[in-house]
Scaffold this active site. Sequence first.
Site, short mmCIF file in Angstrom:
data_model
loop_
_atom_site.label_atom_id
_atom_site.label_comp_id
_atom_site.label_asym_id
_atom_site.label_seq_id
_atom_site.Cartn_x
_atom_site.Cartn_y
_atom_site.Cartn_z
N SER A 128 -2.58 5.88 -6.39
CA SER A 128 -1.95 4.91 -5.48
C SER A 128 -1.90 5.39 -4.04
CB SER A 128 -0.52 4.68 -5.96
OG SER A 128 0.23 4.02 -4.96
N GLU A 130 0.52 4.94 -2.27
CA GLU A 130 1.89 5.44 -2.05
C GLU A 130 1.88 6.97 -1.90
OE1 GLU A 130 5.46 4.37 -2.13
OE2 GLU A 130 4.32 2.78 -1.17
N TYR A 152 8.32 7.69 -7.59
CA TYR A 152 7.08 7.06 -8.07
C TYR A 152 5.86 7.76 -7.46
CZ TYR A 152 3.22 3.69 -8.22
OH TYR A 152 1.98 3.10 -8.37
#
Length: 329
Positions: A128, A130, A152
């Site tokens: 990801s 992120e 996460y």
Amino acid sequence: MTKRALVTGITGQDGAYLAQLLLDKGYDVHGAVRRSSHGGVADHRLKWLGILDRVKLHDADLLDPSSLLRTIAAVQPDEVYNLAAQSFVATSWQQPILTSQVTALGVTNVLEAVRTIKPDARFYQASSSEMYGLIQHPEQSETTPFYPRSPYAVAKLYGHWITVNYRESFGLHASSGILFNHESPLRGTEFVTRKVTDAVARIKLGLARELRLGNIDAKRDWGHARDYVEAMWLMLQQDQGDDYVIATGRTTSVREMCEIAFRHVELSMEDHLVIDPDLFRPAEVDVLLGDPSKAREKLGWTPKTSLEEMIREMVDADLERLRDRGHRG
Ligand code: NAP
Ligand code: GDD
């Protein structure tokens, strides 16, 4: 020879679109699904795409290694796509341990099952953007350093590096797709685009009056899930496993994305938007902007859908869903 694929997270947004893509390519598609208390599985996305009866589902949870070993032994897949995760960033501060167990260690559980039972299977890990978090370069590519900002993102970083490590340690054909945000009418309503399109449709139909959001200054590089699952498949068709950034190369604020949605139904965002401080996150990722040059050059991949087209498609799908529900009473 018909190829066999196993998709974890097949009931999620990407799993459903990937299953559709693989079926269209003639694959025998298997999915790993966890038990739910509803009696059935969360299969509404597979139903929406009309493919539920064309995929074979197996009981397996990323937290239960034996279920993964048995599923891989039963399916003998040529390709394994690991899409299962606790994927909502905001929840990862409420459930950091579960997030680590599923989104980080769960990847090792799947890799160990592949290594033990079917080491020649090709493996895809859903990494990801992120992971870039507090960005270290204005445009993020495969060589940009990571700086995760949520439990996460920390968990995804582990998943990314364990995939690289299994490729280097055991010679697995393992690829990590560093995907930037991608959305669709099948996006969960907790994520900001779908929260917006669902609320806009409700407001248009007179079923709601306001939309409550947190930080609308955050910027994301948003693409369409249908385009992004094609990149996953392309990665596993290469001679070697590798890491690829998948993005559009355009970044847009939540505020602008929201304006696109309201404009589509001829409403004014200012009349309905409420900023709710409770929806701000403990640590924010202010801006993401991907550089997909490597994917373009090596995979021949480019995104096909613009943000405007995607948001309009999502608003229209939400209007249709809500109207159908109204007719059914
Ligand atoms: P999603 O809609 O939230 O789907 C997540 C899937 O994981 C669901 O099928 C869910 O099953 C399954 N799952 C969760 N915990 C599990 C467990 N313990 N065992 C087995 N299955 C489990 O996510 P998505 O948007 O499709 O994303 C797919 C993957 O890409 C995720 O790993 C996500 O973190 C990653 N990713 C997504 C984006 C994006 O913008 N969408 C960007 C980068 C990376 P249930 O249906 O039973 O809940
Ligand atoms: N969900 C949500 N709800 N987000 C909001 C809201 C709100 O009410 N108001 C503002 N936002 C902001 C968030 O603070 C964030 O900056 C941005 O909108 C996007 O939030 P999400 O749509 O929840 O996505 P995300 O960027 O946190 O994470 C998604 O993309 C990642 C890839 O970068 C998820 O799909 C992750 O699983 C994925 O890895």
